[in-house]
Every structure is written in C-alpha cells, then in structure tokens.
Write a protein that holds these residues in place. Structure first.
Motif: not given
Ligand SMILES: *Cc1c(COP(=O)(O)O)cnc(C)c1O
Length: 399
Positions: A101-103, A106, A136, A186, A191, A219, A221-222
């Motif tokens: 997972s992203g969390a 991180n 996360g 980010e 978010e 980060d 992730v998105q």
């Molecule tokens: C969604 C998100 C996360 C968390 O990712 P998960 O897979 O939900 O744990 C972390 N950082 C950013 C920038 C995100 O958009």
C-alpha cells in the motif's frame, strides 16, 4: 441481486457508504447489484489506471496465478525482478522495495530516511512535511500528513514531522535544524484538492536540500505511473529526488506499492525492512503488465491529449457557471467551484438515471477528476455533458 444486510453490518463502519454493492467493472464503467451502470471518473481513487478489467491485467493475474503466487519474500521471484528493473531504468533511482500500500511504502521511506540519518547525520530524524499533505493512514504516515485535526487523532503522534507551507521555500528553511534529515512532499497534493507544487518550488527545494545535506522524498503514490502525463511527476520539474514512493496506479487496481531510492541512500541492513507479501509475484506480475502498457510514448501522448481536453472542458464549465477555474496536472484535475455544492453534486451524479456518474469532492467547493488513463475522448465529453446537466439540476434547487 439483493443486498445481504446482515453481512453488510458485519463490516466495520469506517465511512458513510451508499447502500450499493458493486458487482462488475469494465473500462470506465461499473455495475451495481441492481444492474444499474455508473460512469466511473474516480477509478478507485486514481488506482485503476487502465480502467476496470483491462485484459493485460487479467492475463497477468491468470498466467502468474498458475505459475507461482508466493515463494516467500526470503527468495527472489521473476516478476519482482522484472518490475524493479523497469522502474530503475525509467527513473533516477537504483533500488526498489515493493510494498502492499502507499502508506506502507511511505512508512518505509520514513524508516529509510531515519536510518540514513543515523548512519550519516548523527541521528537526525526529523522529516519536514507540508500542511494539508496526505501520506497514508498508519500512525507514522498520519503524523507526516498535514490534514486538519489529524495531529490530535490517535495521539500521541509519531514525533518529528514539522509542517511547512507548500510552495513557500522560506517556511521550509525556517524549520531546518540539526535534527532534520529530509523533506517529503507530494508533487501534486491530491487529497488536499489537487494543489501542484510549482516547478520553481520543486527546483528550489532540491537545491536547498542538497545544500543542507538533506534527503528529498517525493510521495508519488497518486502522481506516479503516468497520471500527470510523465511517468513520474518529479520529471516535470527536471529534478532528481533521493527517494520516491509509488502506489495506486502501479498495480492498476491490485495491492502493490514501491519504495524507490538512489544507491547512496539504500542503506537498510538485513532485518530492517521486510513483510510477508512484499514483492510477491502475483502482484508484481500485474505491475509489469501495467508498466508495459503505460510507459509507451503513444500512451503518454494520449494522456496529454485527454488532459488538454478535460482541462478545456472544465474551464468552459467554469466560465459558464461563474466558477473559479480548474487546476491540476495530466489526468489529476480539479474544478474549483464558486459554492459548496460538491457533496450535492456527487450524490446527484450517483443517483443520475438511467446511468450514474461517480465523482469525488475532496473539499465541498471542489470536484476532483481521476479517470482511467486510457479514458477515451468520447468518454471525457460524455462526463462533461453530464456534469453540465447535473449542475443545472442541483443549482435549480439551491439558488
Ligand atoms: C492514497 C495515497 C497514499 C496512501 O496510499 P494507500 O495505498 O491508501 O495506503 C499516500 N500518499 C498519497 C499521496 C496518496 O494519494
């Protein structure tokens, strides 16, 4: 199909969910238990970068599940090797650790920075993060996040995440002390409402962190995996960070994430990092399949074209309805409205008949758009036309 209410109540309540059960997905479309179809402009929160049920993902899952699902993280497996090589060759990073997972990715980035601080910076451990950031939902990543109110939730926080203001270099400079080891951000705050870090800010931040001997962590992730029209968003700024995290789009819908670092920063010792499912071949095989679709020049060109189309369409709606424009990068965009009818629009869109539309309002005056990256021109036009109708409908009640 009828909803199993007892089963539904057996699920822990974590958010207000509509009483719908989604049973099927194809491309940009989802279908619920009654057979109603929904045009999906959320795609699992920017997760399903190839839409629902893409054949490359289905094939990878089927093929790999017959070969090998999990030999244990204590042994190498072929798909994780192939995906790591692809990421390393396409980025400025040298090493990859896969997560679920992203969390978790991180959390790994935070551990890696602290480890590096222990080895090279006399135990410095503080990581400067940003107001309104989202990293996360683990304890450390919630502490790193800058969501209002999160500093008191589940107190005490994990210590050592002072908050600066995005796009304000002085606010970062003011927080740097002996204990600082890194800055983490980010490239586009998702978010928070799709707020891009400017190119100038990212470049100046790279300069500052290099000067002061600090790590720069992005980060992604998105924003990563072609969401912004480049494979990684940091590439727009022409900088080279030290650590990057990936999630969401990297798995195209399956749980996969990654922690990427430059060789000089990849300082975990045996026993420092691991995990039961990390780098398992079933998920990384999907990662390879997704990567090979999204990393072609044609695919990235198409993302740019759809991005321009969506941007122009949102600006036209904004002009028509007296809103405050739009912002974003690539296919991560937001419409900035002149009033707080985001939640009403999201609900009206979902209830739209005969086909619904799935939208997201991360803030009451904001709609966020995260379609599949292979969304078609017709689909973007359809969404824009439906949104215009929905605005007419919602605003005729609330005037
Ligand atoms: C969604 C998100 C996360 C968390 O990712 P998960 O897979 O939900 O744990 C972390 N950082 C950013 C920038 C995100 O958009």
């Amino acid at each position: 199909m009828k909803i199993d209410h007892a089963g539904l109540h057996a699920l822990m309540e974590i958010t207000a969910r509509p009483e719908l059960v989604f049973v099927r997905g194809e491309g940009s479309w989802l279908q619920d238990h009654t057979g109603k179809r929904y045009f999906d402009f959320i795609q699992g929160w920017a997760v399903n970068c190839l839409g629902h049920g893409h054949p490359a993902i289905l094939d990878a899952l089927a093929r790999q599940s017959r070969e090998l699902i999990n030999p244990s993280p204590a042994f190498y497996n072929q798909p994780s090797i192939e995906l790591a090589r692809r990421i390393v060759e396409a980025s400025c990073f040298d090493r990859v650790f896969f997560a679920n997972s992203g969390a978790e990715a991180n959390e790994g980035a935070i551990k890696l920075a602290r480890k590096w601080g222990q080895l090279h910076r006399h135990g410095a451990y503080k990581i400067i993060t940003f107001d309104h950031a989202f990293h996360g939902r683990t304890l450390a990543t919630m502490s790193a996040s800058g969501k209002p109110g999160w500093d008191r939730k589940f107190a005490p926080q994990v210590e050592g995440f002072p908050k600066a203001d995005l796009n304000d270099l002085d606010s970062v400079r003011a927080l740097i002390d002996e204990q600082t080891v890194a800055v983490m951000l980010e490239p586009v705050q998702g978010e928070a409402g799709v707020i891009p870090a400017t190119r100038e800010f990212l470049r100046a931040l790279r300069e500052l962190t290099r000067e002061r001997g600090l790590l720069l962590i992005v980060d992604e992730v998105q924003t990563g995996m072609a969401r912004t029209g480049r494979l990684f968003a940091y590439q727009h700024a022409g900088i080279e960070p030290d650590i990057m995290t990936l999630g969401k789009g990297i798995g195209g819908g399956v749980p996969l994430a990654a922690l990427c670092a430059r060789e000089a920063v990849s300082c975990f010792e045996h026993g420092d990092q691991g995990g039961t499912y990390n780098g398992n071949p079933l998920m990384t095989a999907v990662g390879v399949a997704v990567f090979d679709v999204i990393s072609t020049a044609q695919f990235l060109d198409d993302v740019h074209a759809r991005s321009r189309q969506l941007k122009a369409g949102l600006n036209a709606l904004s002009g028509k309805w007296g809103m405050h424009g739009e912002r974003g990068v690539g296919l991560l965009r937001a419409l900035i409205m002149d009033r707080d009818d985001g939640p009403a629009l999201v609900e009206a869109a979902r209830k739209r008949a005969p086909e619904g539309l799935l939208l997201n309002a991360p803030r009451p005056n904001l709609l966020r758009f995260m379609p599949a990256l292979n969304v078609t021109a017709d689909e973007v036009d359809t969404m824009l036309a439906w949104l215009d109708e929905l605005l007419t409908q919602v605003r005729s009640h609330t005037k």
